[in-house]
Design an enzyme around this catalytic site. Structure first.
Site, PDB file in Angstrom:
ATOM      1  N   ASN A   1      30.890  28.592  -9.197  1.00 45.13           N
ATOM      2  CA  ASN A   1      31.573  27.508  -8.492  1.00 45.13           C
ATOM      3  C   ASN A   1      33.071  27.761  -8.343  1.00 45.13           C
ATOM      4  O   ASN A   1      33.586  27.744  -7.226  1.00 45.13           O
ATOM      5  CB  ASN A   1      31.300  26.176  -9.190  1.00 45.13           C
ATOM      6  CG  ASN A   1      30.035  25.506  -8.709  1.00 45.13           C
ATOM      7  OD1 ASN A   1      30.061  24.702  -7.790  1.00 45.13           O
ATOM      8  ND2 ASN A   1      28.911  25.848  -9.313  1.00 45.13           N
TER       9      ASN A   1
ATOM     10  N   ALA B   1      23.636   6.570  -5.257  1.00 42.83           N
ATOM     11  CA  ALA B   1      22.540   6.935  -4.346  1.00 42.83           C
ATOM     12  C   ALA B   1      23.024   7.892  -3.268  1.00 42.83           C
ATOM     13  O   ALA B   1      22.811   7.679  -2.082  1.00 42.83           O
ATOM     14  CB  ALA B   1      21.949   5.677  -3.715  1.00 42.83           C
TER      15      ALA B   1
ATOM     16  N   ALA C   1      23.327  12.222  -2.326  1.00 45.36           N
ATOM     17  CA  ALA C   1      22.322  13.191  -1.908  1.00 45.36           C
ATOM     18  C   ALA C   1      21.190  13.318  -2.933  1.00 45.36           C
ATOM     19  O   ALA C   1      20.014  13.151  -2.603  1.00 45.36           O
ATOM     20  CB  ALA C   1      22.984  14.544  -1.657  1.00 45.36           C
ATOM     21  N   ILE C   2      21.535  13.589  -4.186  1.00 47.32           N
ATOM     22  CA  ILE C   2      20.510  13.714  -5.225  1.00 47.32           C
ATOM     23  C   ILE C   2      19.915  12.351  -5.560  1.00 47.32           C
ATOM     24  O   ILE C   2      18.694  12.186  -5.662  1.00 47.32           O
ATOM     25  CB  ILE C   2      21.094  14.377  -6.486  1.00 47.32           C
ATOM     26  CG1 ILE C   2      21.302  15.877  -6.249  1.00 47.32           C
ATOM     27  CG2 ILE C   2      20.177  14.173  -7.692  1.00 47.32           C
ATOM     28  CD1 ILE C   2      20.032  16.680  -6.028  1.00 47.32           C
TER      29      ILE C   2
ATOM     30  N   ASN D   1      26.027  17.796 -13.414  1.00 46.94           N
ATOM     31  CA  ASN D   1      26.141  19.222 -13.696  1.00 46.94           C
ATOM     32  C   ASN D   1      27.072  19.430 -14.887  1.00 46.94           C
ATOM     33  O   ASN D   1      27.943  18.612 -15.172  1.00 46.94           O
ATOM     34  CB  ASN D   1      26.711  19.970 -12.492  1.00 46.94           C
ATOM     35  CG  ASN D   1      25.670  20.245 -11.431  1.00 46.94           C
ATOM     36  OD1 ASN D   1      24.486  20.405 -11.735  1.00 46.94           O
ATOM     37  ND2 ASN D   1      26.093  20.286 -10.177  1.00 46.94           N
TER      38      ASN D   1
ATOM     39  N   LYS E   1      21.693  26.494 -16.618  1.00 43.60           N
ATOM     40  CA  LYS E   1      22.259  26.146 -15.311  1.00 43.60           C
ATOM     41  C   LYS E   1      23.777  26.262 -15.328  1.00 43.60           C
ATOM     42  O   LYS E   1      24.391  26.790 -14.396  1.00 43.60           O
ATOM     43  CB  LYS E   1      21.832  24.739 -14.895  1.00 43.60           C
ATOM     44  CG  LYS E   1      22.292  24.422 -13.475  1.00 43.60           C
ATOM     45  CD  LYS E   1      21.805  23.093 -12.966  1.00 43.60           C
ATOM     46  CE  LYS E   1      22.266  22.901 -11.515  1.00 43.60           C
ATOM     47  NZ  LYS E   1      21.973  21.552 -11.010  1.00 43.60           N
TER      48      LYS E   1
ATOM     49  N   SER F   1      28.667  23.928  -4.632  1.00 37.30           N
ATOM     50  CA  SER F   1      29.093  22.533  -4.503  1.00 37.30           C
ATOM     51  C   SER F   1      30.607  22.403  -4.585  1.00 37.30           C
ATOM     52  O   SER F   1      31.204  21.573  -3.881  1.00 37.30           O
ATOM     53  CB  SER F   1      28.423  21.676  -5.580  1.00 37.30           C
ATOM     54  OG  SER F   1      28.755  22.139  -6.873  1.00 37.30           O
TER      55      SER F   1
ATOM     56  N   ASN G   1      26.989  27.947 -12.991  1.00 37.08           N
ATOM     57  CA  ASN G   1      27.938  27.025 -12.366  1.00 37.08           C
ATOM     58  C   ASN G   1      29.376  27.245 -12.828  1.00 37.08           C
ATOM     59  O   ASN G   1      30.318  27.079 -12.059  1.00 37.08           O
ATOM     60  CB  ASN G   1      27.538  25.578 -12.650  1.00 37.08           C
ATOM     61  CG  ASN G   1      26.391  25.098 -11.794  1.00 37.08           C
ATOM     62  OD1 ASN G   1      26.051  25.717 -10.796  1.00 37.08           O
ATOM     63  ND2 ASN G   1      25.773  23.993 -12.181  1.00 37.08           N
TER      64      ASN G   1
END
Length: 337
Positions: free
Chosen positions: A213, A8, A10-11, A103, A205, A274, A209
């Site tokens: 990143n 639980a 941020a996302i 991700n 996506k 991130s 990334n």
């Protein structure tokens, strides 16, 4: 419908707060440390669109307290999800679906894919087949996460942008379990399309990334700089071309071209990726799901990946020098290209 958000942060916090608004959905959170203490004492505070929402949701660090769920939404990074696999057991009933919100390449990627690579495992993502054995690929629902959120204080999640969580079955079916979860998420105020080929969305996506990143972590540059500086843009383009060849060899397709994807990243502005944020905060770097797995898939398909190999070696060494990598047990080095 019983839904546990495992992780639980941020996302996961954003997902839980929104999903808790859907009638008939019983949401619980698995968290730890100061964040868990704040959730228990004060509830979950969501900062969104200039407003504060306070949501009371059951939170624990012991999944056994929650029992079997209809859905477990895993909102952890890939290495954390691997570590947590055996701890999820109390949440898994005979028909529990596990939604992977990580991700990069998911550990179940080759499940139900068919062809020459059917049911292959990726050692860089799932050492010892831990998730494949303990969770099981038949439970997996793919999810591509588009929102940006952050924890600004224990128990407090700030929504920055985005509300889309694309869902899809590994076998491409429009299953009842996917459709039911999509309906619950949309009732909670999120966009949750069910896609017939979730792998295409995963690659779209991942395409950004896997280059933006690590380049940003190595250079400390924000996304707009990486995508517009001639040198870093050319490097990103070369890495994306290598990844596209791998994806297409595995049957995936892209609905936009490389230049459009890079231009879209540039328009995001001075965003710290991130991986750069993790580096600055001393957190483990999420390298394997974004890069090492793509390298492994390149070896599998016979695709050359010299640019990916070079950037991967550099960012791995950066992570090791800061004590932020490896996060999985040491794996045998990949063969030279």
């Amino acid at each position: 419908m019983k839904v546990c958000i495992y992780g639980a942060g941020a996302i996961g916090g954003y997902l839980g707060a929104q999903l808790a608004q859907a009638p008939g959905v019983q949401v619980s959170l698995v968290a730890r440390g100061a964040h868990l203490a704040a959730l228990r004492e004060n509830g979950l505070k969501l900062l969104i669109e200039g407003q504060e929402k306070l949501v009371r949701i059951a939170a624990t660090d012991d999944p056994a307290r929650l029992g079997p769920q209809d859905y477990v939404i895993v909102a952890l990074k890939a290495h954390q999800a691997w570590e947590a696999a055996e701890h999820m057991a109390p949440l898994l009933g005979p028909d529990t679906a596990v939604v992977t919100c990580q991700n990069g390449v998911p550990w179940w990627y080759f499940h139900a894919l068919g062809g020459d690579y059917a049911e292959r495992r990726l050692a860089s993502l799932d050492p010892d087949d831990r998730q494949w054995r303990l969770v099981g690929p038949r439970r997996a629902i793919g999810c591509v996460v588009y929102p940006a959120t952050e924890i600004v204080a224990p128990g407090v999640v700030k929504h920055i942008y985005g509300d889309k969580f694309a869902l899809g079955e590994p076998d491409g079916s429009l299953s009842q379990r996917c459709l039911a979860l999509s309906e619950a998420l949309e009732t909670g105020g999120l966009k949750a399309p069910v896609l017939e080929n979730i792998r295409d969305e995963i690659w779209l996506k991942l395409w950004g990334n896997l280059c933006f990143n690590p380049i940003s972590a190595l250079t400390r540059a924000t996304l707009d700089v990486v995508a517009s500086d001639p040198g870093t843009r050319a490097l990103a383009r070369a890495m994306m071309a290598e990844a596209e060849a791998i994806a297409r060899a595995l049957g995936a397709d892209f609905r936009v071209d490389v230049e459009r994807r890079i231009n879209g990243a540039a328009r995001v502005g001075a965003h710290r990726t991130s991986m750069l944020q993790d580096l600055e905060r001393g957190r483990p770097l999420e390298i394997d799901a974004l890069l090492t797995a793509v390298q492994e898939m390149g070896r599998l398909t016979g695709a050359a990946t010299p640019y990916i190999d070079s950037v991967l070696a550099l960012v791995q060494q950066l992570g090791r020098s800061q004590g932020l990598y490896p996060v999985f047990p040491e794996q045998p080095a990949a063969a030279a290209a």
